[in-house]
Design a protein around this motif. Structure first.
Motif, PDB file in Angstrom:
ATOM      1  N   LEU A 510     -23.009 -51.420   5.850  1.00 33.86           N
ATOM      2  CA  LEU A 510     -21.802 -50.602   5.944  1.00 33.86           C
ATOM      3  C   LEU A 510     -22.213 -49.212   5.431  1.00 33.86           C
ATOM      4  O   LEU A 510     -22.892 -49.108   4.410  1.00 33.86           O
ATOM      5  CB  LEU A 510     -20.705 -51.220   5.067  1.00 33.86           C
ATOM      6  CG  LEU A 510     -19.289 -50.667   5.137  1.00 33.86           C
ATOM      7  CD1 LEU A 510     -18.309 -51.719   4.581  1.00 33.86           C
ATOM      8  CD2 LEU A 510     -19.112 -49.388   4.354  1.00 33.86           C
ATOM      9  N   VAL A 511     -21.850 -48.171   6.149  1.00 31.83           N
ATOM     10  CA  VAL A 511     -22.222 -46.821   5.739  1.00 31.83           C
ATOM     11  C   VAL A 511     -21.002 -46.104   5.159  1.00 31.83           C
ATOM     12  O   VAL A 511     -19.979 -45.959   5.840  1.00 31.83           O
ATOM     13  CB  VAL A 511     -22.800 -46.017   6.921  1.00 31.83           C
ATOM     14  CG1 VAL A 511     -23.077 -44.570   6.507  1.00 31.83           C
ATOM     15  CG2 VAL A 511     -24.079 -46.672   7.439  1.00 31.83           C
ATOM     16  N   VAL A 512     -21.116 -45.731   3.899  1.00 31.39           N
ATOM     17  CA  VAL A 512     -20.078 -44.907   3.270  1.00 31.39           C
ATOM     18  C   VAL A 512     -20.524 -43.458   3.407  1.00 31.39           C
ATOM     19  O   VAL A 512     -21.442 -43.005   2.716  1.00 31.39           O
ATOM     20  CB  VAL A 512     -19.901 -45.277   1.782  1.00 31.39           C
ATOM     21  CG1 VAL A 512     -18.889 -44.350   1.109  1.00 31.39           C
ATOM     22  CG2 VAL A 512     -19.481 -46.727   1.643  1.00 31.39           C
ATOM     23  N   TYR A 513     -19.925 -42.778   4.361  1.00 30.71           N
ATOM     24  CA  TYR A 513     -20.316 -41.390   4.655  1.00 30.71           C
ATOM     25  C   TYR A 513     -19.582 -40.465   3.706  1.00 30.71           C
ATOM     26  O   TYR A 513     -18.349 -40.461   3.661  1.00 30.71           O
ATOM     27  CB  TYR A 513     -19.957 -41.076   6.105  1.00 30.71           C
ATOM     28  CG  TYR A 513     -20.319 -39.680   6.555  1.00 30.71           C
ATOM     29  CD1 TYR A 513     -21.647 -39.268   6.586  1.00 30.71           C
ATOM     30  CD2 TYR A 513     -19.338 -38.788   6.974  1.00 30.71           C
ATOM     31  CE1 TYR A 513     -21.984 -37.994   7.019  1.00 30.71           C
ATOM     32  CE2 TYR A 513     -19.679 -37.505   7.411  1.00 30.71           C
ATOM     33  CZ  TYR A 513     -21.005 -37.119   7.424  1.00 30.71           C
ATOM     34  OH  TYR A 513     -21.351 -35.860   7.848  1.00 30.71           O
ATOM     35  N   VAL A 514     -20.327 -39.682   2.929  1.00 33.36           N
ATOM     36  CA  VAL A 514     -19.725 -38.803   1.921  1.00 33.36           C
ATOM     37  C   VAL A 514     -20.129 -37.361   2.240  1.00 33.36           C
ATOM     38  O   VAL A 514     -21.174 -36.881   1.821  1.00 33.36           O
ATOM     39  CB  VAL A 514     -20.188 -39.195   0.497  1.00 33.36           C
ATOM     40  CG1 VAL A 514     -19.487 -38.343  -0.563  1.00 33.36           C
ATOM     41  CG2 VAL A 514     -19.937 -40.681   0.233  1.00 33.36           C
ATOM     42  N   PRO A 515     -19.305 -36.671   3.047  1.00 29.16           N
ATOM     43  CA  PRO A 515     -19.664 -35.312   3.470  1.00 29.16           C
ATOM     44  C   PRO A 515     -19.375 -34.273   2.396  1.00 29.16           C
ATOM     45  O   PRO A 515     -18.377 -34.369   1.674  1.00 29.16           O
ATOM     46  CB  PRO A 515     -18.741 -35.088   4.687  1.00 29.16           C
ATOM     47  CG  PRO A 515     -17.541 -35.942   4.418  1.00 29.16           C
ATOM     48  CD  PRO A 515     -18.018 -37.131   3.620  1.00 29.16           C
ATOM     49  N   ASN A 516     -20.249 -33.278   2.305  1.00 32.23           N
ATOM     50  CA  ASN A 516     -19.990 -32.117   1.453  1.00 32.23           C
ATOM     51  C   ASN A 516     -18.650 -31.505   1.873  1.00 32.23           C
ATOM     52  O   ASN A 516     -18.375 -31.343   3.066  1.00 32.23           O
ATOM     53  CB  ASN A 516     -21.126 -31.101   1.643  1.00 32.23           C
ATOM     54  CG  ASN A 516     -20.993 -29.863   0.764  1.00 32.23           C
ATOM     55  OD1 ASN A 516     -20.303 -29.892  -0.253  1.00 32.23           O
ATOM     56  ND2 ASN A 516     -21.648 -28.768   1.156  1.00 32.23           N
ATOM     57  N   TYR A 517     -17.831 -31.165   0.890  1.00 34.08           N
ATOM     58  CA  TYR A 517     -16.478 -30.658   1.157  1.00 34.08           C
ATOM     59  C   TYR A 517     -16.041 -29.840  -0.047  1.00 34.08           C
ATOM     60  O   TYR A 517     -16.406 -30.156  -1.175  1.00 34.08           O
ATOM     61  CB  TYR A 517     -15.527 -31.852   1.401  1.00 34.08           C
ATOM     62  CG  TYR A 517     -14.176 -31.444   1.932  1.00 34.08           C
ATOM     63  CD1 TYR A 517     -14.036 -31.040   3.255  1.00 34.08           C
ATOM     64  CD2 TYR A 517     -13.055 -31.459   1.110  1.00 34.08           C
ATOM     65  CE1 TYR A 517     -12.795 -30.644   3.752  1.00 34.08           C
ATOM     66  CE2 TYR A 517     -11.815 -31.066   1.593  1.00 34.08           C
ATOM     67  CZ  TYR A 517     -11.692 -30.656   2.913  1.00 34.08           C
ATOM     68  OH  TYR A 517     -10.477 -30.264   3.404  1.00 34.08           O
ATOM     69  N   PRO A 518     -15.254 -28.774   0.168  1.00 33.02           N
ATOM     70  CA  PRO A 518     -14.912 -27.938  -0.989  1.00 33.02           C
ATOM     71  C   PRO A 518     -13.796 -28.530  -1.842  1.00 33.02           C
ATOM     72  O   PRO A 518     -12.702 -28.792  -1.343  1.00 33.02           O
ATOM     73  CB  PRO A 518     -14.448 -26.623  -0.332  1.00 33.02           C
ATOM     74  CG  PRO A 518     -13.936 -27.020   1.016  1.00 33.02           C
ATOM     75  CD  PRO A 518     -14.750 -28.204   1.445  1.00 33.02           C
ATOM     76  N   TYR A 519     -14.083 -28.747  -3.112  1.00 32.82           N
ATOM     77  CA  TYR A 519     -13.058 -29.155  -4.081  1.00 32.82           C
ATOM     78  C   TYR A 519     -12.800 -27.976  -5.006  1.00 32.82           C
ATOM     79  O   TYR A 519     -11.836 -27.244  -4.838  1.00 32.82           O
ATOM     80  CB  TYR A 519     -13.506 -30.405  -4.851  1.00 32.82           C
ATOM     81  CG  TYR A 519     -13.311 -31.679  -4.058  1.00 32.82           C
ATOM     82  CD1 TYR A 519     -12.194 -32.479  -4.266  1.00 32.82           C
ATOM     83  CD2 TYR A 519     -14.220 -32.077  -3.090  1.00 32.82           C
ATOM     84  CE1 TYR A 519     -11.980 -33.648  -3.533  1.00 32.82           C
ATOM     85  CE2 TYR A 519     -14.029 -33.249  -2.349  1.00 32.82           C
ATOM     86  CZ  TYR A 519     -12.903 -34.022  -2.580  1.00 32.82           C
ATOM     87  OH  TYR A 519     -12.697 -35.169  -1.861  1.00 32.82           O
ATOM     88  N   SER A 520     -13.721 -27.741  -5.960  1.00 30.69           N
ATOM     89  CA  SER A 520     -13.504 -26.623  -6.883  1.00 30.69           C
ATOM     90  C   SER A 520     -14.362 -25.413  -6.538  1.00 30.69           C
ATOM     91  O   SER A 520     -14.214 -24.358  -7.148  1.00 30.69           O
ATOM     92  CB  SER A 520     -13.799 -27.081  -8.313  1.00 30.69           C
ATOM     93  OG  SER A 520     -15.064 -27.692  -8.365  1.00 30.69           O
ATOM     94  N   THR A 521     -15.280 -25.560  -5.573  1.00 30.17           N
ATOM     95  CA  THR A 521     -16.202 -24.471  -5.211  1.00 30.17           C
ATOM     96  C   THR A 521     -16.487 -24.539  -3.723  1.00 30.17           C
ATOM     97  O   THR A 521     -16.569 -25.638  -3.170  1.00 30.17           O
ATOM     98  CB  THR A 521     -17.546 -24.663  -5.969  1.00 30.17           C
ATOM     99  OG1 THR A 521     -17.310 -24.505  -7.351  1.00 30.17           O
ATOM    100  CG2 THR A 521     -18.602 -23.666  -5.536  1.00 30.17           C
ATOM    101  N   LEU A 522     -16.668 -23.379  -3.111  1.00 31.07           N
ATOM    102  CA  LEU A 522     -17.146 -23.370  -1.727  1.00 31.07           C
ATOM    103  C   LEU A 522     -18.642 -23.677  -1.763  1.00 31.07           C
ATOM    104  O   LEU A 522     -19.462 -22.804  -2.015  1.00 31.07           O
ATOM    105  CB  LEU A 522     -16.862 -22.010  -1.081  1.00 31.07           C
ATOM    106  CG  LEU A 522     -15.415 -21.830  -0.640  1.00 31.07           C
ATOM    107  CD1 LEU A 522     -15.103 -20.364  -0.374  1.00 31.07           C
ATOM    108  CD2 LEU A 522     -15.122 -22.667   0.612  1.00 31.07           C
TER     109      LEU A 522
END
Ligand code: NAG
Ligand code: NAG
Ligand code: NAG
Ligand code: NAG
Ligand code: NAG
Ligand code: NAG
Ligand code: NAG
Ligand code: NAG
Ligand code: NAG
Ligand code: NAG
Ligand code: NAG
Ligand code: NAG
Length: 639
Positions: A510-522
């Motif tokens: 099973l692949v848990v894909y965790v893409p870079n995404y802006p939370y507190s910083t671009l």
């Protein structure tokens, strides 16, 4: 065009260069304390040694090495106990995970088997990946509190890195499985000081004790030593040496550290942490473009080789540089050690970046420095500038009947992302490894604004479809096209692929894909930015922590439970355990359900979910973008 883009990045890199020399005894002793094994026989120069009683051989990839098999047995007990700790603070509804794990402990193949995959993408990938590793590490302050994921790293069996992700893996493993927090708190002149770009070299105050001139002299001397010993060298050798000064906390840029020494450190032998894997690609004989059917190599602690049918063999890493013929070192040839310099390994995985060195002329560094560099360059074969040369080819005359490489005396190895598989998944989807779940941290710059859009997964999926060819029987979950990723927001939050194992063509994780995404910083900084202040670095690392934990579960209070469900899913199937109801909810929330929307989306421009800490990341984008696009579409997409 190329030069123009790179000038921009170099200009960003220069403030604070060339500080006055000075020695801080504190930092110096720190360098001598926590080292793994500087066991190369003669620094960077591969050297003839007497062969061990049983002479090194290349083996078939039909099964795992005996080294890995026996290490896995040792590791199991450690990862089981770590998993019990992890599920001590990660609740999966009211399901009692600890009892479940205890109940199945006697048949370890029923227990979950976890892999972590850290993508390429230069310093962006190093920093965003570091944030995820920090979140997964039980040693990080507060990481084992509710809503966090500390202990996932300790529970894992494998950690794979590629290109920028390999710099991260190397920084952790060559520095004695250190923590991200301690890499962040090194002082000037030590590792992970990205305020000085790699072109300038380290600050002079710390353990490295070098000004730029001495730095380049050191790079030159090392590579000349290898050349004088009769080995082919390329720009990648210099690149790997330069990376070592930034990543390895040892004097002299860790020149004596070999990758194979990881297998000889006591903590690794005792199975105290996961197995590191570094991925690189092969350039096919006679081809300049690295396509989807290129060979994917792995460096594991014992070996270098591939499961791909093009070679289907593994050579002992410690003895690379020896003249293997059909898998053996002929009796009239000696054994060679010291070829597998740790810097050369991570340099090989990131050859795409060695071109940065050619921009030295555009910096304000003293002309003495440029002269030294020009003199090294003059001695290199320019045709080989974009590859790492593995000469002698350890697979010479190996599998003569089937290997297109068997007649090659040299193996050309390149950046692991050049085949678009920018996530190092290949070692983790080999059926022999039985990985159940992969946490795939994707820091690729796929879209116009440097965010990932699933391209890396698409590439691995497409390759797996050629199951009788290059895919060689590896199955992979179905992955939709990139437009679907953007249209459905699959790149805005973690997404699970391959949840339904009955819908796969063979056993696959099973692949848990965790893409870079802006939370507190671009955190979408350009691949071409070589220099970061400590604050910028730490902001992106924190953002990566928030990417992995979904802002410490503030974005979804069930997130850690869902991670638990992903870890346990395949194990539940093997043991015939009914899915707890929270997992049904999680799979409905996170599993891609087969929906496709391939219409062309608008530009993908996410804004930070939380209040922004740093403005630099976003601000530099518009200025760099036009030149970056002009440099090379391939570099832009891959790096
Ligand atoms: C490596 O780290 C381990 C665990 O923190 C420690 O016990 C050991 O002494 C360290 N080894 C060296 C050579 O510093
Ligand atoms: C790998 O296994 C072989 C055969 O069991 C053994 O001789 C060798 O020492 C092992 N290598 C390491 C680095 O432990
Ligand atoms: C850890 O959590 C405590 C309590 O919430 C907090 O005071 C402290 O600042 C946190 N430390 C870090 C490094 O986040
Ligand atoms: C790789 O694919 C290209 C076409 O896509 C083909 O020309 C080439 O022969 C293939 N190489 C190998 C080693 O299969
Ligand atoms: C750098 O500049 C020197 C002197 O102008 C020149 O000889 C050398 O070829 C240049 N190097 C590169 C990589 O352009
Ligand atoms: C996805 O990324 C690829 C490059 O990796 C790019 O060519 C494509 O246009 C992107 N598509 C979308 C929808 O972002
Ligand atoms: C499948 O792989 C083989 C061997 O690498 C290659 O020759 C062939 O072109 C590939 N087929 C497709 C459809 O990519
Ligand atoms: C998440 O936790 C980290 C480390 O404990 C902390 O520094 C950060 O501020 C937290 N972020 C949010 C959004 O709660
Ligand atoms: C968590 O999952 C449960 C179902 O197991 C659901 O009732 C609850 O609303 C979910 N919580 C959040 C914050 O989504
Ligand atoms: C599948 O997911 C899409 C959104 O990604 C959603 O609109 C659709 O309702 C889901 N279908 C089913 C059958 O759950
Ligand atoms: C199930 O498999 C089919 C055929 O490979 C594929 O088209 C579909 O997308 C898969 N569904 C999911 C949810 O992965
Ligand atoms: C599953 C599968 O197809 N494995 C093949 C991989 O490639 C080697 C070498 O060509 C074959 O021997 C395996 O059967």
């Amino acid at each position: 065009m190329k030069a123009a883009a790179l000038i921009t990045c170099v200009a960003l890199a220069l403030p604070g260069a060339l500080a006055a020399p000075g020695i801080d005894p504190d930092k110096f002793s720190l360098a001598l304390a926590s080292r793994a094994l500087p066991n190369a026989p003669d620094g960077y120069t591969p050297t003839n040694v007497s062969c061990p009683a049983s002479r090194p051989t290349v083996r078939s990839a039909a099964e795992l090495s005996s080294n890995e098999t026996s290490w896995l047995e040792t590791r199991r007990n450690k990862s089981l106990s770590a998993m019990k700790d992890f599920f001590g603070h990660v609740q999966v509804g009211d399901f009692d995970v600890t009892s479940y794990l205890d109940q199945h402990a006697s048949n370890s193949s029923n227990l979950p088997n976890i892999g972590i995959s850290l993508s390429g993408g230069g310093y962006r990938a190093l920093m965003n990946g570091a944030g995820a590793l920090k979140a997964f590490d039980s040693r990080t302050t507060n990481a084992t509190t509710s809503g966090h994921l500390g202990g996932l790293l300790q529970s894992a069996t494998y950690v794979a890195g590629l290109s920028g992700g390999s710099w991260l893996v190397g920084s952790v493993y060559i520095n004695n499985f250190t923590t991200i927090s301690s890499l962040q708190t090194q002082k000037a002149g030590a590792v992970w000081q990205f305020g000085n770009s790699i072109l300038e070299g380290p600050d002079t105050g710390g353990i490295q004790l070098l000004d730029s001139t001495s730095y380049y002299k050191d790079l030159a001397t090392a590579v000349e030593g290898k050349q004088d010993a009769g080995f082919d060298t390329s720009l990648t050798d210099i690149w790997g040496r330069a990376l070592s000064y930034q990543m390895f906390n040892a004097s002299g840029g860790g020149i004596d550290y070999t990758w194979s020494s990881i297998a000889k450190t006591q903590d690794f032998i005792n199975g105290n942490y996961p197995m590191p894997l570094v991925v690189a690609d092969g350039r096919n004989p006679g081809e300049l473009v690295v396509g989807s059917n290129s060979t994917v190599y792995e460096f594991n602690p014992w070996e270098f080789g591939t499961f791909d049918p093009t070679i289907f063999g593994f050579a002992p890493l410690e003895f690379l540089g020896s003249k293997f013929v059909n898998g053996v070192i002929p009796s009239n040839e000696s054994c060679v050690r010291g070829f597998d310099s740790a810097g050369f390994v991570i340099g090989t995985s990131s050859t795409l970046f060695n071109q940065f060195l050619l921009q030295l002329n555009t910096t304000s560094l003293p002309s003495a420095v440029k002269d030294i560099f020009s003199s090294i360059l003059g001695k290199l074969d320019k045709a080989d500038n974009d590859i790492a040369s593995y000469d002698p080819n350890p697979f010479y005359h190996y599998n003569n009947h089937s290997s297109p490489y068997a007649s090659q005396t040299e193996l050309d190895v390149v950046d692991g992302g050049e085949d678009l598989q920018n996530l190092p998944l290949h070692p983790l989807i080999q059926p022999e490894r039985h990985v159940d779940v992969i946490f795939a941290i994707d820091s690729s710059a796929d879209t116009t604004y440097n965010w990932p859009n699933g391209t890396a997964l698409v590439a691995t999926y497409e390759r797996s479809l050629n199951s009788t060819g290059i895919g060689n029987g590896t199955a992979f979950p179905s992955i939709p096209d990139q437009n679907t990723f953007v249209n459905l927001g699959l790149n805005t939050r973690p997404t699970f692929f391959g949840c339904d194992s009955s819908n796969l063509t063979g056993p696959a994780p099973l692949v848990v894909y965790v893409p870079n995404y802006p939370y507190s910083t671009l955190s979408n900084v350009s691949t071409f930015t070589l220099s970061y202040s400590d604050t910028e670095r730490d902001d992106i690392i924190l953002n990566g922590y928030e990417v992995a934990t979904m802002a410490n579960s503030t974005r979804d209070g069930n997130w850690t439970a869902c991670v638990g469900c992903a870890i346990l899913s395949r194990s539940f199937e093997r043991t015939g355990t009914t899915l707890p109801s929270i997992c049904t909810q999680c799979f409905s929330d996170y599993c891609w359900n087969g929906t496709v929307n391939s219409t062309t989306p608008n530009a993908f421009e996410p804004t930070p979910m939380l209040s922004v800490r740093s403005s630099r990341a976003g601000a530099i984008m518009p200025t760099l973008l036009p030149t970056v696009v002009a440099v090379s579409a391939a570099l832009f997409a891959l790096a």
